[in-house]
Design an enzyme around this catalytic site. Structure first.
Site, mmCIF file in Angstrom:
data_model
loop_
_atom_site.group_PDB
_atom_site.id
_atom_site.type_symbol
_atom_site.label_atom_id
_atom_site.label_comp_id
_atom_site.label_asym_id
_atom_site.label_seq_id
_atom_site.Cartn_x
_atom_site.Cartn_y
_atom_site.Cartn_z
ATOM 1 N N GLU A 1 -1.833 -7.407 -16.251
ATOM 2 C CA GLU A 1 -0.384 -7.532 -16.333
ATOM 3 C C GLU A 1 0.088 -8.628 -15.379
ATOM 4 O O GLU A 1 0.886 -9.480 -15.719
ATOM 5 C CB GLU A 1 0.155 -6.166 -15.927
ATOM 6 C CG GLU A 1 1.604 -5.985 -15.900
ATOM 7 C CD GLU A 1 1.914 -4.571 -15.405
ATOM 8 O OE1 GLU A 1 1.619 -3.606 -16.135
ATOM 9 O OE2 GLU A 1 2.434 -4.437 -14.290
ATOM 10 N N VAL B 1 -1.081 -4.037 -8.807
ATOM 11 C CA VAL B 1 -0.515 -4.890 -7.771
ATOM 12 C C VAL B 1 -0.891 -4.372 -6.388
ATOM 13 O O VAL B 1 -1.264 -3.221 -6.235
ATOM 14 C CB VAL B 1 1.025 -4.954 -7.893
ATOM 15 C CG1 VAL B 1 1.431 -5.841 -9.042
ATOM 16 C CG2 VAL B 1 1.614 -3.560 -8.061
HETATM 17 N N1 COA Z 1 2.538 10.492 0.826
HETATM 18 C C1 COA Z 1 3.499 9.746 1.404
HETATM 19 N N2 COA Z 1 3.502 8.393 1.389
HETATM 20 C C2 COA Z 1 2.447 7.785 0.808
HETATM 21 C C3 COA Z 1 1.390 8.495 0.222
HETATM 22 C C4 COA Z 1 1.464 9.912 0.249
HETATM 23 N N3 COA Z 1 0.515 10.644 -0.309
HETATM 24 N N4 COA Z 1 0.497 7.612 -0.266
HETATM 25 C C5 COA Z 1 0.975 6.392 -0.016
HETATM 26 N N5 COA Z 1 2.147 6.482 0.625
HETATM 27 C C6 COA Z 1 2.999 5.405 1.093
HETATM 28 C C7 COA Z 1 2.268 4.493 2.065
HETATM 29 O O1 COA Z 1 2.309 5.022 3.363
HETATM 30 C C8 COA Z 1 3.074 3.231 1.932
HETATM 31 O O2 COA Z 1 4.294 3.402 2.613
HETATM 32 P P1 COA Z 1 4.939 2.230 3.493
HETATM 33 O O3 COA Z 1 5.285 1.151 2.496
HETATM 34 O O4 COA Z 1 6.153 2.860 4.098
HETATM 35 O O5 COA Z 1 3.887 1.840 4.458
HETATM 36 C C9 COA Z 1 3.402 3.198 0.447
HETATM 37 O O6 COA Z 1 3.285 4.545 -0.012
HETATM 38 C C10 COA Z 1 2.454 2.330 -0.371
HETATM 39 O O7 COA Z 1 1.140 2.781 -0.183
HETATM 40 P P2 COA Z 1 -0.101 1.803 0.109
HETATM 41 O O8 COA Z 1 -1.233 2.645 0.594
HETATM 42 O O9 COA Z 1 0.331 0.657 0.948
HETATM 43 O O10 COA Z 1 -0.598 1.352 -1.325
HETATM 44 P P3 COA Z 1 -0.077 0.330 -2.407
HETATM 45 O O11 COA Z 1 0.774 -0.769 -1.864
HETATM 46 O O12 COA Z 1 -1.314 -0.030 -3.137
HETATM 47 O O13 COA Z 1 0.864 1.224 -3.347
HETATM 48 C C11 COA Z 1 1.407 2.738 -5.092
HETATM 49 C C12 COA Z 1 0.422 2.393 -3.968
HETATM 50 C C13 COA Z 1 0.895 3.930 -5.844
HETATM 51 C C14 COA Z 1 2.797 3.043 -4.504
HETATM 52 C C15 COA Z 1 1.494 1.474 -6.023
HETATM 53 O O14 COA Z 1 0.202 1.137 -6.466
HETATM 54 C C16 COA Z 1 2.380 1.709 -7.229
HETATM 55 O O15 COA Z 1 3.589 1.575 -7.156
HETATM 56 N N6 COA Z 1 1.753 2.097 -8.359
HETATM 57 C C17 COA Z 1 2.451 2.413 -9.598
HETATM 58 C C18 COA Z 1 2.636 1.193 -10.451
HETATM 59 C C19 COA Z 1 1.342 0.511 -10.797
HETATM 60 O O16 COA Z 1 0.271 1.096 -10.747
HETATM 61 N N7 COA Z 1 1.435 -0.756 -11.160
HETATM 62 C C20 COA Z 1 0.303 -1.555 -11.524
HETATM 63 C C21 COA Z 1 0.098 -1.496 -12.984
HETATM 64 S S1 COA Z 1 -0.403 -3.008 -13.623
#
Ligand code: COA
Length: 520
Positions: A296, A272
């Site tokens: 998914e 996502v």
């Molecule tokens: N330390 C602190 N914060 C971090 C970070 C780190 N190393 N890396 C990312 N973040 C924060 C970002 O700053 C952002 O925060 P904000 O919402 O306050 O701006 C948030 O995490 C989301 O990161 P973003 O870079 O916008 O990426 P994303 O929306 O693609 O989300 C995950 C990344 C990992 C959180 C997200 O992919 C996830 O929940 N993954 C697990 C579930 C999954 O993979 N589902 C799909 C399977 S079908």
């Protein structure tokens, strides 16, 4: 009152139509409630709000009232947000992405179990999570024979309807009735030792039924609604997402040239969020045709690929579209129904099928360490962000597993490549390719030390690269010859990450419950 346009066609069920408040009155404190909903699609819209009101009224009288909420995956403010705000959730599982829930979980006010999405049905069937008391499931309609037309997601609905003692249905006439026929609900799953192969050999295969079954004697209430899914907009792909997409497409082209992938690739799974959506956008203009998807969640990017004829069909458990994406979906629903199959999540995420089809998995990460271990869920190893979702189901069993992220977070303050991941969801054994806007690290066939070099060199942000190189060099000196060199008392304190993430962690603590002595 029965609406003239009622979609409750089963005469024997019409007497059960009532208001959301009357339906919510049947949910007692302490109940385990299985709700529909997956990535903002197909969740009940009125019942959770009515339940939140009921909980609030009890709290106002000084009476404790909490329920456990099980879903397919994330929902929306009207469900997770509303129940979390009134402090009504005792235990939440298997995935959430709601800011209020997150805050409650990270301040010790809500329990949370983060589960592989494909495991939930099995856990519930075996009773590992306790008895499921009530299912609250949104459907698009109830047919004359009592079978249910599923909504914009299926998630765990089959499991909830099969196992709950009582069922409450929300019949949502906002959901287009032409969804009928898009679903494939498989009723052939068994418990070990009686399991048979899941007979899917191509992502578009249909192996089940179009409708959900439900024992009418369990239905205690039906609530009619006309309310939209969350359908939040995607931001236009930023530079970093476009660069990540570019690296992935180049790599896939290289794999085709080498004969390791067919010209139409293998079924795609896309996580996502905006980066995942940008990769799909990149594929629109890319050289690959006749693509397929076994994923998914189906986001706008895949819809566009279908419309353009780049993608021939897609299998998922939920639609998660922006308002524009939803309009496009409605305009051409007959076209999409021929090409999209929505399945229960135990099938969309089934390890056996993912391995058989040879899926190409693409998921986001929070931090990856220099040896390829990936943290998808925890800030500073302690505060939950969302959850593992389906990323483990796909990464572990795919043919090719990508993890992607911008190389730095929080305006460049935090490196997403670190010496040692502060929490590990996907071990080095399940992570084949790491991609940032800086470049791509192909980890296949590499030993830990070779992986460290390529991850730092190709993926780290220039601001942090010198410090990572320096750490790795000193780790080699500190532990000469060891298989996975580390300086353990430094590995988790990679400045400035530690300070920046510490500040984030402190923020959760505002109203934290202090559990100084858990044994007391
Ligand atoms: N330390 C602190 N914060 C971090 C970070 C780190 N190393 N890396 C990312 N973040 C924060 C970002 O700053 C952002 O925060 P904000 O919402 O306050 O701006 C948030 O995490 C989301 O990161 P973003 O870079 O916008 O990426 P994303 O929306 O693609 O989300 C995950 C990344 C990992 C959180 C997200 O992919 C996830 O929940 N993954 C697990 C579930 C999954 O993979 N589902 C799909 C399977 S079908």
């Amino acid at each position: 009152m029965i609406l003239s346009s009622s979609r409750v066609l089963a005469p024997h069920l019409r007497a059960k139509i009532m208001t959301a408040a009357d339906a919510a009155a049947q949910i007692p404190s302490g109940a385990h409630v299985g709700m529909s909903g997956f990535t903002g699609a197909g969740y009940p819209k009125l019942l959770p709000l009515a339940l939140a009101e009921r909980i609030n009224a009890h709290h106002a009288r000084g009476q404790k009232f909490k329920v456990s909420v099980w879903t397919g995956a994330s929902t929306a403010p009207e469900l997770d947000g509303a129940l979390a705000k009134v402090d009504g959730i005792e235990m939440r599982l298997p995935y959430q992405s709601d800011p209020t829930c997150r805050k409650r979980i990270n301040s010790g006010r809500m329990e949370y179990i983060d589960i592989h999405l494909s495991h939930v049905a099995q856990h519930v069937w075996f009773g590992f999570l306790g008895k499921l008391d009530i299912a609250i499931v949104e459907v698009a309609g109830i047919r004359e024979d009592g079978s249910l037309i599923p909504s914009s997601s299926i998630g765990n609905n089959k499991t909830w309807l099969d196992l709950a003692d009582k069922v409450i249905l929300e019949v949502n006439s906002w959901q287009d009735i032409r969804l009928e026929g898009m679903h494939d609900v498989y009723y052939g799953t068994q418990l070990p030792p009686h399991r048979k192969p899941i007979p899917i050999v191509a992502s578009g295969d249909r192996i089940g039924e179009q409708y959900l079954r439900c024992d009418p004697s369990k239905i205690v209430a039906i609530v009619e609604t006309n309310l939209p899914d969350r359908n939040s907009a995607f931001s236009a792909p930023d530079e970093a997402s476009q660069a990540i997409a570019g690296h992935i497409l180049e790599f896939l082209g290289h794999e085709v040239k080498k004969g390791r992938l067919p010209p139409n690739l293998l079924p795609l799974q896309s996580g996502v969020g905006n980066v995942a959506n940008a990769v799909m956008a990149g594929l629109e203009d890319g050289p690959f045709d006749n693509l397929t998807a076994y994923t998914e969640v189906l986001q706008d990017g895949m819809l566009h690929l279908l419309r353009k004829g780049k993608l021939t069909h897609a299998s998922a458990t939920a639609l998660s579209l922006s308002p524009d994406g939803y309009d496009e979906f409605l305009r051409n629903l007959d076209f999409y129904r021929e090409r999209i199959v929505l399945r229960p999540q135990e099938i969309s995420n089934h390890p056996e099928v993912i391995r058989r089809l040879g899926v190409i998995a693409m998921n986001g990460l929070i931090e990856a360490d220099i040896y390829g271990n990936v943290n998808s869920t925890h800030i500073t190893g302690t505060s939950i962000m969302n959850g593992i979702g389906g990323s483990g189901d796909f990464a572990r069993n795919s043919f090719l597993s990508f993890f992607m992220t911008p190389s730095a977070a929080k305006g460049g303050k935090i490196s997403c490549i670190v010496p040692m991941a502060s929490h590990v969801d996907h071990t080095e054994h399940d992570v084949q390719v790491i991609v940032t806007e800086q470049g791509l690290a192909d980890l296949r066939g590499l030993s830990p030390k070779a992986r460290a070099k390529v991850i730092i060199e190709n993926c780290a942000h220039p601001t942090f690269k010198p410090a990572l190189k320096e750490y790795y060099k000193r780790a080699l000196e500190y532990s000469p010859g060891l298989h996975t060199p580390h300086i353990l008392d430094e590995a988790l304190t990679f400045l400035p990450n530690w300070m920046a993430n510490k500040a984030a962690r402190e923020a959760w603590r505002e109203d934290a419950v202090v559990q100084a002595d858990v044994w007391r």
